[in-house]
Write a protein that holds these residues in place. Structure first.
Motif, PDB file in Angstrom:
ATOM      1  N   LYS A 146       0.829  -1.210   0.000  1.00 28.95           N
ATOM      2  CA  LYS A 146       0.000   0.000   0.000  1.00 28.95           C
ATOM      3  C   LYS A 146       0.861   1.257   0.000  1.00 28.95           C
ATOM      4  O   LYS A 146       0.521   2.256  -0.643  1.00 28.95           O
ATOM      5  CB  LYS A 146      -0.945   0.009   1.189  1.00 28.95           C
ATOM      6  CG  LYS A 146      -1.943   1.148   1.117  1.00 28.95           C
ATOM      7  CD  LYS A 146      -3.051   1.011   2.106  1.00 28.95           C
ATOM      8  CE  LYS A 146      -4.038   2.143   1.893  1.00 28.95           C
ATOM      9  NZ  LYS A 146      -5.189   2.046   2.752  1.00 28.95           N
ATOM     10  N   GLN A 147       1.988   1.212   0.685  1.00 30.94           N
ATOM     11  CA  GLN A 147       2.884   2.362   0.714  1.00 30.94           C
ATOM     12  C   GLN A 147       3.439   2.656  -0.683  1.00 30.94           C
ATOM     13  O   GLN A 147       3.539   3.810  -1.084  1.00 30.94           O
ATOM     14  CB  GLN A 147       4.028   2.111   1.689  1.00 30.94           C
ATOM     15  CG  GLN A 147       4.926   3.295   1.898  1.00 30.94           C
ATOM     16  CD  GLN A 147       5.997   2.999   2.944  1.00 30.94           C
ATOM     17  OE1 GLN A 147       6.216   1.863   3.336  1.00 30.94           O
ATOM     18  NE2 GLN A 147       6.662   4.043   3.392  1.00 30.94           N
ATOM     19  N   VAL A 148       3.749   1.607  -1.438  1.00 32.03           N
ATOM     20  CA  VAL A 148       4.324   1.786  -2.774  1.00 32.03           C
ATOM     21  C   VAL A 148       3.254   2.102  -3.820  1.00 32.03           C
ATOM     22  O   VAL A 148       3.411   3.006  -4.636  1.00 32.03           O
ATOM     23  CB  VAL A 148       5.124   0.525  -3.190  1.00 32.03           C
ATOM     24  CG1 VAL A 148       5.551   0.599  -4.649  1.00 32.03           C
ATOM     25  CG2 VAL A 148       6.335   0.351  -2.287  1.00 32.03           C
ATOM     26  N   TYR A 149       2.149   1.368  -3.813  1.00 30.77           N
ATOM     27  CA  TYR A 149       1.133   1.487  -4.873  1.00 30.77           C
ATOM     28  C   TYR A 149      -0.066   2.348  -4.495  1.00 30.77           C
ATOM     29  O   TYR A 149      -0.891   2.664  -5.347  1.00 30.77           O
ATOM     30  CB  TYR A 149       0.641   0.096  -5.297  1.00 30.77           C
ATOM     31  CG  TYR A 149       1.697  -0.699  -6.014  1.00 30.77           C
ATOM     32  CD1 TYR A 149       1.961  -0.509  -7.360  1.00 30.77           C
ATOM     33  CD2 TYR A 149       2.457  -1.647  -5.326  1.00 30.77           C
ATOM     34  CE1 TYR A 149       2.925  -1.230  -8.016  1.00 30.77           C
ATOM     35  CE2 TYR A 149       3.429  -2.380  -5.977  1.00 30.77           C
ATOM     36  CZ  TYR A 149       3.656  -2.173  -7.319  1.00 30.77           C
ATOM     37  OH  TYR A 149       4.627  -2.890  -7.967  1.00 30.77           O
ATOM     38  N   GLY A 150      -0.228   2.672  -3.230  1.00 30.29           N
ATOM     39  CA  GLY A 150      -1.368   3.478  -2.811  1.00 30.29           C
ATOM     40  C   GLY A 150      -2.658   2.690  -2.696  1.00 30.29           C
ATOM     41  O   GLY A 150      -3.717   3.267  -2.448  1.00 30.29           O
ATOM     42  N   LEU A 151      -2.592   1.391  -2.897  1.00 31.39           N
ATOM     43  CA  LEU A 151      -3.747   0.495  -2.812  1.00 31.39           C
ATOM     44  C   LEU A 151      -3.321  -0.781  -2.104  1.00 31.39           C
ATOM     45  O   LEU A 151      -2.152  -1.155  -2.160  1.00 31.39           O
ATOM     46  CB  LEU A 151      -4.240   0.105  -4.219  1.00 31.39           C
ATOM     47  CG  LEU A 151      -4.653   1.204  -5.175  1.00 31.39           C
ATOM     48  CD1 LEU A 151      -4.775   0.651  -6.580  1.00 31.39           C
ATOM     49  CD2 LEU A 151      -5.970   1.797  -4.731  1.00 31.39           C
ATOM     50  N   THR A 152      -4.263  -1.463  -1.478  1.00 28.72           N
ATOM     51  CA  THR A 152      -3.954  -2.785  -0.930  1.00 28.72           C
ATOM     52  C   THR A 152      -3.817  -3.759  -2.099  1.00 28.72           C
ATOM     53  O   THR A 152      -4.280  -3.461  -3.218  1.00 28.72           O
ATOM     54  CB  THR A 152      -5.075  -3.278   0.009  1.00 28.72           C
ATOM     55  OG1 THR A 152      -6.251  -3.510  -0.776  1.00 28.72           O
ATOM     56  CG2 THR A 152      -5.333  -2.300   1.143  1.00 28.72           C
ATOM     57  N   PRO A 153      -3.207  -4.917  -1.897  1.00 24.58           N
ATOM     58  CA  PRO A 153      -3.113  -5.901  -2.991  1.00 24.58           C
ATOM     59  C   PRO A 153      -4.478  -6.269  -3.569  1.00 24.58           C
ATOM     60  O   PRO A 153      -4.630  -6.397  -4.788  1.00 24.58           O
ATOM     61  CB  PRO A 153      -2.430  -7.101  -2.336  1.00 24.58           C
ATOM     62  CG  PRO A 153      -1.640  -6.517  -1.219  1.00 24.58           C
ATOM     63  CD  PRO A 153      -2.463  -5.365  -0.714  1.00 24.58           C
ATOM     64  N   GLY A 154      -5.485  -6.415  -2.719  1.00 25.34           N
ATOM     65  CA  GLY A 154      -6.830  -6.735  -3.202  1.00 25.34           C
ATOM     66  C   GLY A 154      -7.414  -5.621  -4.061  1.00 25.34           C
ATOM     67  O   GLY A 154      -8.034  -5.875  -5.092  1.00 25.34           O
ATOM     68  N   GLN A 155      -7.225  -4.379  -3.646  1.00 31.66           N
ATOM     69  CA  GLN A 155      -7.717  -3.243  -4.424  1.00 31.66           C
ATOM     70  C   GLN A 155      -6.983  -3.152  -5.768  1.00 31.66           C
ATOM     71  O   GLN A 155      -7.591  -2.870  -6.803  1.00 31.66           O
ATOM     72  CB  GLN A 155      -7.527  -1.945  -3.644  1.00 31.66           C
ATOM     73  CG  GLN A 155      -8.410  -1.828  -2.437  1.00 31.66           C
ATOM     74  CD  GLN A 155      -7.988  -0.692  -1.506  1.00 31.66           C
ATOM     75  OE1 GLN A 155      -6.821  -0.291  -1.479  1.00 31.66           O
ATOM     76  NE2 GLN A 155      -8.942  -0.181  -0.743  1.00 31.66           N
ATOM     77  N   TYR A 156      -5.681  -3.388  -5.729  1.00 32.35           N
ATOM     78  CA  TYR A 156      -4.877  -3.344  -6.954  1.00 32.35           C
ATOM     79  C   TYR A 156      -5.347  -4.421  -7.938  1.00 32.35           C
ATOM     80  O   TYR A 156      -5.541  -4.154  -9.122  1.00 32.35           O
ATOM     81  CB  TYR A 156      -3.398  -3.550  -6.616  1.00 32.35           C
ATOM     82  CG  TYR A 156      -2.487  -3.520  -7.805  1.00 32.35           C
ATOM     83  CD1 TYR A 156      -2.016  -2.309  -8.313  1.00 32.35           C
ATOM     84  CD2 TYR A 156      -2.089  -4.689  -8.443  1.00 32.35           C
ATOM     85  CE1 TYR A 156      -1.173  -2.269  -9.412  1.00 32.35           C
ATOM     86  CE2 TYR A 156      -1.253  -4.658  -9.546  1.00 32.35           C
ATOM     87  CZ  TYR A 156      -0.797  -3.452 -10.022  1.00 32.35           C
ATOM     88  OH  TYR A 156       0.030  -3.427 -11.115  1.00 32.35           O
TER      89      TYR A 156
END
Length: 145
Positions: free
Chosen positions: A30-40
């Motif tokens: 989330k820190q890197v992509y701004g989303l949780t893995p599930g959201q991504y």
């Protein structure tokens, strides 16, 4: 997740592969992509669904299953949240702005929607017990060379 977006996400396995605990992996992701893995993953699946809605002659339900959603309601709600349109409204707005729709049978074949004989039951036999033809290695058995 970018490569296997249509398969179920095993977050524990992904985190272990990265060398993190599940919870540390989620925080770092989330820190890197701004989303949780599930959201991504959901975002990637919706992007793929947008492409199929524009290009393939498949029903919304077929597209829902092909992109990895297990529920049409969840798919429709997330699609609308991300795009601002329902899947059907999205298709109406975007279809016809380019090449014709790809036939559904071809789109299903291309995306892995059909299982091969081997994947279904491990054999090449027809339901009546007769063989469905030569074994895979026998294709050229009648040709010289």
């Amino acid at each position: 997740m970018d490569r296997d977006w249509a398969t179920p996400l095993d977050l524990d396995a992904v985190a272990a592969h990265a060398g993190y605990s599940r919870f540390h992996f989620i925080r770092a992701f989330k820190q890197v992509y701004g989303l949780t893995p599930g959201q991504y993953l959901s975002r990637r699946r919706i992007e793929r669904a947008e492409e199929l809605l524009r290009t393939a002659d498949l029903s919304v339900t077929e597209i829902c299953w092909l992109v990895g959603f297990g529920s049409l309601g969840t798919f429709s709600a997330r699609f609308k949240k991300q795009t601002g349109l329902t899947p059907s409204a999205y298709r109406k707005r975007h279809v016809g702005r380019g090449a014709g729709l790809i036939p559904g049978c071809y789109a299903l074949l291309w995306s892995g929607g059909f299982k091969s004989f081997e994947e279904r039951d491990g054999s090449f036999e027809e339901p009546d017990g007769k063989g469905a033809g030569p074994e895979p290695g026998d294709r050229n058995s009648g040709e010289g060379g």
